[in-house]
Design a protein around this motif. Structure first.
Motif, PDB file in Angstrom:
ATOM      1  N   VAL A   1      17.897 -13.876  -9.042  1.00  0.00           N
ATOM      2  CA  VAL A   1      17.111 -14.148 -10.245  1.00  0.00           C
ATOM      3  C   VAL A   1      15.980 -13.129 -10.340  1.00  0.00           C
ATOM      4  O   VAL A   1      15.609 -12.505  -9.345  1.00  0.00           O
ATOM      5  N   VAL A   2      15.446 -12.976 -11.549  1.00  0.00           N
ATOM      6  CA  VAL A   2      14.322 -12.072 -11.763  1.00  0.00           C
ATOM      7  C   VAL A   2      13.182 -12.494 -10.840  1.00  0.00           C
ATOM      8  O   VAL A   2      12.865 -13.672 -10.716  1.00  0.00           O
ATOM      9  N   GLY A   3      12.603 -11.537 -10.157  1.00  0.00           N
ATOM     10  CA  GLY A   3      11.507 -11.782  -9.231  1.00  0.00           C
ATOM     11  C   GLY A   3      11.940 -11.758  -7.770  1.00  0.00           C
ATOM     12  O   GLY A   3      11.097 -11.644  -6.883  1.00  0.00           O
ATOM     13  N   ASP A   4      13.257 -11.845  -7.513  1.00  0.00           N
ATOM     14  CA  ASP A   4      13.747 -11.786  -6.136  1.00  0.00           C
ATOM     15  C   ASP A   4      13.535 -10.398  -5.553  1.00  0.00           C
ATOM     16  O   ASP A   4      13.774  -9.386  -6.218  1.00  0.00           O
ATOM     17  N   THR A   5      13.108 -10.351  -4.295  1.00  0.00           N
ATOM     18  CA  THR A   5      13.074  -9.099  -3.548  1.00  0.00           C
ATOM     19  C   THR A   5      14.411  -8.977  -2.850  1.00  0.00           C
ATOM     20  O   THR A   5      14.884  -9.933  -2.228  1.00  0.00           O
ATOM     21  N   ILE A   6      15.029  -7.806  -2.988  1.00  0.00           N
ATOM     22  CA  ILE A   6      16.361  -7.611  -2.423  1.00  0.00           C
ATOM     23  C   ILE A   6      16.405  -6.336  -1.583  1.00  0.00           C
ATOM     24  O   ILE A   6      15.660  -5.386  -1.825  1.00  0.00           O
ATOM     25  N   GLU A   7      17.270  -6.348  -0.593  1.00  0.00           N
ATOM     26  CA  GLU A   7      17.666  -5.128   0.090  1.00  0.00           C
ATOM     27  C   GLU A   7      19.068  -4.851  -0.419  1.00  0.00           C
ATOM     28  O   GLU A   7      19.918  -5.738  -0.415  1.00  0.00           O
ATOM     29  N   PHE A   8      19.306  -3.638  -0.871  1.00  0.00           N
ATOM     30  CA  PHE A   8      20.590  -3.359  -1.503  1.00  0.00           C
ATOM     31  C   PHE A   8      21.153  -2.020  -1.066  1.00  0.00           C
ATOM     32  O   PHE A   8      20.433  -1.137  -0.617  1.00  0.00           O
ATOM     33  N   THR A   9      22.469  -1.919  -1.204  1.00  0.00           N
ATOM     34  CA  THR A   9      23.183  -0.672  -0.957  1.00  0.00           C
ATOM     35  C   THR A   9      23.604  -0.136  -2.311  1.00  0.00           C
ATOM     36  O   THR A   9      24.186  -0.862  -3.120  1.00  0.00           O
ATOM     37  N   VAL A  10      23.283   1.125  -2.556  1.00  0.00           N
ATOM     38  CA  VAL A  10      23.630   1.755  -3.830  1.00  0.00           C
ATOM     39  C   VAL A  10      24.591   2.905  -3.564  1.00  0.00           C
ATOM     40  O   VAL A  10      24.436   3.646  -2.601  1.00  0.00           O
ATOM     41  N   GLU A  11      25.600   2.998  -4.409  1.00  0.00           N
ATOM     42  CA  GLU A  11      26.516   4.138  -4.391  1.00  0.00           C
ATOM     43  C   GLU A  11      26.192   4.980  -5.608  1.00  0.00           C
ATOM     44  O   GLU A  11      26.304   4.508  -6.744  1.00  0.00           O
ATOM     45  N   ALA A  12      25.770   6.218  -5.351  1.00  0.00           N
ATOM     46  CA  ALA A  12      25.393   7.133  -6.433  1.00  0.00           C
ATOM     47  C   ALA A  12      26.500   8.152  -6.637  1.00  0.00           C
ATOM     48  O   ALA A  12      26.910   8.830  -5.696  1.00  0.00           O
ATOM     49  N   THR A  13      27.006   8.225  -7.871  1.00  0.00           N
ATOM     50  CA  THR A  13      28.041   9.191  -8.222  1.00  0.00           C
ATOM     51  C   THR A  13      27.614   9.913  -9.489  1.00  0.00           C
ATOM     52  O   THR A  13      26.628   9.534 -10.128  1.00  0.00           O
ATOM     53  N   GLU A  14      28.373  10.904  -9.872  1.00  0.00           N
ATOM     54  CA  GLU A  14      28.069  11.604 -11.124  1.00  0.00           C
ATOM     55  C   GLU A  14      28.253  10.684 -12.326  1.00  0.00           C
ATOM     56  O   GLU A  14      27.706  10.931 -13.391  1.00  0.00           O
ATOM     57  N   ASP A  15      28.996   9.580 -12.168  1.00  0.00           N
ATOM     58  CA  ASP A  15      29.231   8.647 -13.266  1.00  0.00           C
ATOM     59  C   ASP A  15      28.180   7.545 -13.365  1.00  0.00           C
ATOM     60  O   ASP A  15      28.155   6.804 -14.336  1.00  0.00           O
ATOM     61  N   GLY A  16      27.352   7.383 -12.348  1.00  0.00           N
ATOM     62  CA  GLY A  16      26.322   6.357 -12.392  1.00  0.00           C
ATOM     63  C   GLY A  16      25.981   5.836 -11.017  1.00  0.00           C
ATOM     64  O   GLY A  16      26.466   6.327  -9.990  1.00  0.00           O
ATOM     65  N   ASN A  17      25.154   4.812 -11.007  1.00  0.00           N
ATOM     66  CA  ASN A  17      24.647   4.229  -9.768  1.00  0.00           C
ATOM     67  C   ASN A  17      25.011   2.752  -9.739  1.00  0.00           C
ATOM     68  O   ASN A  17      24.684   2.016 -10.659  1.00  0.00           O
ATOM     69  N   THR A  18      25.658   2.334  -8.642  1.00  0.00           N
ATOM     70  CA  THR A  18      26.172   0.976  -8.549  1.00  0.00           C
ATOM     71  C   THR A  18      25.668   0.311  -7.276  1.00  0.00           C
ATOM     72  O   THR A  18      25.763   0.886  -6.190  1.00  0.00           O
ATOM     73  N   ILE A  19      25.116  -0.902  -7.429  1.00  0.00           N
ATOM     74  CA  ILE A  19      24.766  -1.699  -6.264  1.00  0.00           C
ATOM     75  C   ILE A  19      26.053  -2.327  -5.771  1.00  0.00           C
ATOM     76  O   ILE A  19      26.717  -3.061  -6.501  1.00  0.00           O
ATOM     77  N   THR A  20      26.429  -1.996  -4.533  1.00  0.00           N
ATOM     78  CA  THR A  20      27.690  -2.485  -3.976  1.00  0.00           C
ATOM     79  C   THR A  20      27.500  -3.712  -3.100  1.00  0.00           C
ATOM     80  O   THR A  20      28.452  -4.450  -2.854  1.00  0.00           O
ATOM     81  N   ALA A  21      26.271  -3.933  -2.617  1.00  0.00           N
ATOM     82  CA  ALA A  21      25.952  -5.106  -1.791  1.00  0.00           C
ATOM     83  C   ALA A  21      24.453  -5.340  -1.840  1.00  0.00           C
ATOM     84  O   ALA A  21      23.686  -4.396  -2.027  1.00  0.00           O
ATOM     85  N   LEU A  22      24.054  -6.605  -1.686  1.00  0.00           N
ATOM     86  CA  LEU A  22      22.630  -6.905  -1.634  1.00  0.00           C
ATOM     87  C   LEU A  22      22.401  -8.184  -0.849  1.00  0.00           C
ATOM     88  O   LEU A  22      23.303  -9.035  -0.729  1.00  0.00           O
ATOM     89  N   THR A  23      21.203  -8.307  -0.315  1.00  0.00           N
ATOM     90  CA  THR A  23      20.769  -9.548   0.324  1.00  0.00           C
ATOM     91  C   THR A  23      19.356  -9.832  -0.153  1.00  0.00           C
ATOM     92  O   THR A  23      18.544  -8.909  -0.330  1.00  0.00           O
ATOM     93  N   LYS A  24      19.069 -11.117  -0.369  1.00  0.00           N
ATOM     94  CA  LYS A  24      17.721 -11.523  -0.744  1.00  0.00           C
ATOM     95  C   LYS A  24      16.827 -11.442   0.488  1.00  0.00           C
ATOM     96  O   LYS A  24      17.259 -11.721   1.590  1.00  0.00           O
TER      97      LYS A  24
END
Length: 125
Positions: free
Chosen positions: A101-124
């Motif tokens: 939810v909005v306001g949550d602090t998360i640790e996340f894994t991002v995959e960055a490509t020429e097509d965009g940036n995608t969060i592939t996993a996260l934990t609160k």
């Protein structure tokens, strides 16, 4: 000679009209909007030959758009990608968005490509 002048007078406005189709302006407008959203930030995490880069980061969820499939995160600097602290939208599947939810602090894994940036996993946090 008179006919060639008439042809020139008719051809010039048609040529100018064809050049001003509006397609270039739309593209420039779209580019301007994209550049404004990340103004001053180099988002190029790799050159095209390198493929995807993956990095971890910590941030706070500031917006969720289920229709667009995005999470907007105010994240700390991401040294592996050369990103400063900023607020940006990431693609994220419904499974990854889970119960965040909005306001949550998360640790996340991002995959960055020429097509965009995608969060592939996260934990609160």
């Amino acid at each position: 000679m008179r006919t060639s002048n008439l042809v020139m007078l008719l051809a010039a406005p048609l040529a100018l009209a064809a050049c001003d189709s509006g397609q270039e302006m739309e593209t420039m407008d779209e580019m301007g909007a994209d550049e404004m959203s990340m103004e001053g930030h180099d988002m190029s995490a790799m050159d095209e030959s390198e493929g995807a880069k993956t990095a971890s980061a910590i941030g706070t969820v500031t917006a969720i758009d289920p229709e667009a499939g995005t999470l907007t995160v105010d994240h700390e600097p991401v040294a592996e990608l050369g990103w400063p602290q900023m607020v940006m939208a990431f693609d994220a599947s419904e499974d990854v968005r889970g119960d965040v939810v909005v306001g949550d602090t998360i640790e996340f894994t991002v995959e960055a490509t020429e097509d965009g940036n995608t969060i592939t996993a996260l934990t609160k946090q």
